[in-house]
Structures are given as structure tokens and as C-alpha cells.
Write an enzyme that holds these catalytic residues in place. Sequence first.
Site, PDB file in Angstrom:
ATOM      1  CG  MET A 266      22.061  59.354  95.934  1.00 34.66           C
ATOM      2  SD  MET A 266      20.741  59.408  97.284  1.00 34.66           S
ATOM      3  CE  MET A 266      20.896  58.187  98.246  1.00 34.66           C
TER       4      MET A 266
ATOM      5  CB  ALA B 289      19.810  55.826  94.796  1.00 34.54           C
TER       6      ALA B 289
ATOM      7  CG  PHE C  99      19.049  55.654  86.653  1.00 32.31           C
ATOM      8  CD1 PHE C  99      17.864  55.350  87.159  1.00 32.31           C
ATOM      9  CD2 PHE C  99      19.621  55.086  85.605  1.00 32.31           C
ATOM     10  CE1 PHE C  99      17.185  54.192  86.846  1.00 32.31           C
ATOM     11  CE2 PHE C  99      18.866  54.418  85.045  1.00 32.31           C
ATOM     12  CZ  PHE C  99      17.498  53.662  85.636  1.00 32.31           C
ATOM     13  CD  GLU C 100      20.515  61.129  93.251  1.00 33.63           C
ATOM     14  OE1 GLU C 100      21.780  61.563  92.953  1.00 33.63           O
ATOM     15  OE2 GLU C 100      19.538  61.946  93.189  1.00 33.63           O
ATOM     16  CB  ILE C 101      25.170  58.059  87.876  1.00 30.55           C
ATOM     17  CG1 ILE C 101      25.741  59.272  87.672  1.00 30.55           C
ATOM     18  CG2 ILE C 101      24.062  57.631  87.118  1.00 30.55           C
ATOM     19  CD1 ILE C 101      26.166  59.759  86.185  1.00 30.55           C
TER      20      ILE C 101
END
Length: 423
Positions: free
Chosen positions: A224, A226, A295-297
Site C-alpha cells: 500500500m 502509507a 513506510f509502505e512504498i
Amino acid sequence: MGFRYFVLFMFLRLFLIVNGRNLSESSSTPINQDLYHSSDALEEQIRDLVSRHPNKLKIETIKTQNKGYLAEISVVTYSHSNNEIDNKSKFRILLSFGQHGRELITTELALRLLSILSEEQRIPNSDPVFLNRTLDNLVIKVVPMENLNGRKLVEAGDLCERRNGRGVDLNRNWSVDWGKKEKDYDPYEENPGTGPFSEPETQIMRKISQSFDPHVWINVHSGMEALFMPYDHRNITPDGLASHVMRSLLENLNDLHCQGRCLVGSGGGSVGYLAHGTATDYMYEVAKVPMTFTFEIYGDTDASSKDCFKMFNPTDTITFNRVLNDWCGAFFTIFKTAKWRLDGTYSNTSNEKLGKLESIDEYLEGYLMERSSRYGKRTEVLELGMQEIRTYFRLFLLSSVLLMFMFCSRISKSKCTSIRPLA
């Protein structure tokens, strides 16, 4: 006979389409070999990069095993000085990539980031002189591929595998709220292991965090878009000024590098489920790292749940490069701003304490216990040291009071003898 099978196949295909399914959904997108390195090639690229820039980069490989299961993790350290004493005085940042095997884009981001740190590549529209000035005061440790054994399983064809080589989710194997299972618990996705730190990979990462003692920790994932701060196991964020500073930094990153698309907040409050035994919660709660993030990149929300490579990784060149450029830019914003944000937090906290009287016992208890909790243990040395200091301070106070009493008594007596009655 062949015509009959052809008619049957066409009938089945039509049936699936009419009922809202497509045969292509059940197929998996293969790893794009033109974009993604194999784990072996990635490690080779990183080692070659380090060998070309020994003045800035160094690499070490840490190995450990548990019950015959062997794991190894390579760690790359970036610093303008390889002097360990000098590095201890600098602002320290610890970054981990590839904790879940299927998230290949995260390890590619690690390689791109190291290439920029070594100045072999550049961030678009950046000022290299300003970046170098910023990096002078930093030490950055990068773990490019935390879960090598799990990555090997993905490369062997299990494109949905997120766990390590013996089926444990490394992001559920840490000690904060370990082992708690939600109603929707999926053992394939979230197996926490036989106990906290049962896995060699988490043991190594804990050792790195303890010895490095970072100011910033970032665990990089995909699935995702985020920017998460603690907590993962609770539907809240921490209290206090430090929490506001973390959120402010994340909101700034969202505006600058995520174009407002990223979710911002606690992992437990934003994702829709609670996660127990995560690395980020451990780093914040136990290791006492002041700024801890997940971190969702990248994530493809339109991909089938069975098409894991597409769900977690860009499949075309344009998206691939956009993701790497955007998030390298986000990391360099952190490199430039995290220290002064954190310094401001400490400064404001100190100002709030001015004028507040505190007993010596309270002060020592707070200081010494903060130091012991920072390293995850409370030792007898701290207890004995605190008792000794308390004893000496009380003796000092007692002697001071006695001296003051004697001094005041002497002054009073002198005044009395000097006064004469009126005639």
C-alpha cells in the site's frame, strides 16, 4: 475428440466471465527480470558499490543460527568518516528493507539509495553540494535485504511468501505484545514463531539496533502507500511532543513526495487491523528510538489477491522508476530535517521542565532507569550506584544543614551581645 474439448473449454470460459471471474485473475504475474535483481545479483551489486567507495561505505555480514536454521544479514554503513568514535557523536539512522520476501521493490529502493549516497546516481532536481553538507553529520546503516531466506523462496516460485525460511513472519517475532492473535489471524501470513526473537533474523536486527543506538528507525514495506508511526498493536499514537513531531514529519513527507496519497498515522489505527510483535513497536517501546516509522512504498489495489508480485511490486518501467525516485526523495528529506526536528523536541521538553522542582531520588530514578530501559535491561550496577549516590547526597544535605544551623546560631548570638538596653 479435440473439437469436444475445445467446446467444453469455451463453455467454461464463458461461464466464468458471466459469473464475474476471468481466467487471467487466477494466474500470477512473473517477476520482471528486466527490472528486478535476483537476491544474489543484488548483493553482488551492493558489494561492488562498496568496493568502489571505501571512503564512504563499508559492509559487514552477520550470521547466526537456531536449531539448525541459519540466517545471514548484510549491513552497509554510510559515513564520511569510518572512525567509530566520530560516528557515535553523529545523528544515526537505521533503515531496513526486504523484511518480507515478496516485497522486491523495497530491496531495489535500498540499492538505489546506496547508489545516491555514493554519488553514482542523483535525485532529480537536487543540489549535491547541499546534500553533502547534510550528510556530513549523519551515519546511516542500511539493511538491504533482511529476509534473504524468504526471498529465495519467492525466487523459487512462491511469489506470495512473506515469511522467513522456516515459515515465521519476522514482523511478528519481536517482543512487544508478542503472540497475541486477532480474530482474523492467518497463520500463513502472521505466524509469530515459538517465542519472541526465536528467529535468527530478528536476533541479528536486535543486536544491530542495540549496538548502533539509532535516533531514527524506518522499516520499509510494500502493499500500500502509507507513512506509519507507532503503534501497530494499539489503535492509538503515543502521547507527548515527540509524537506530534513524528506526525508532522510524516505529513510533510506525504505532501512533498506522496502527493497526499499516503495514509498517515499509527499502523494499528490506519490499516484496519492490529499487528502484534512488530519491529517498529519494539524500537519505540523497548529500544527507545525517538523516531520510529514503517513506510509502505507501493501497492496495486486493483491486483488480484492471488497475483502477489503485481500486488506488491511495480511491473512497468515508468512506475518502477517513479516509486524509487519519489521515495529516495522522501529519505533525503528525512536526512535533512529529522535532526533539527528532534533537537527542537528535546529543547522544548527542557524548557517545559524549567522551574519544576524535582527531588534527587526522582531525578536519579528517571535518569538511570531511562538509560537502563534504552538498552533493554536493568542491572545491579545501576541499583547499587543509585543507592550509593543517594547515601552520599543525604550525608551532604545533613552536613550542610548542620553547618547552616551553626552559622545562624553564631550570628544570632553575636547580635544579642551587641545590643545595649536604653538608659
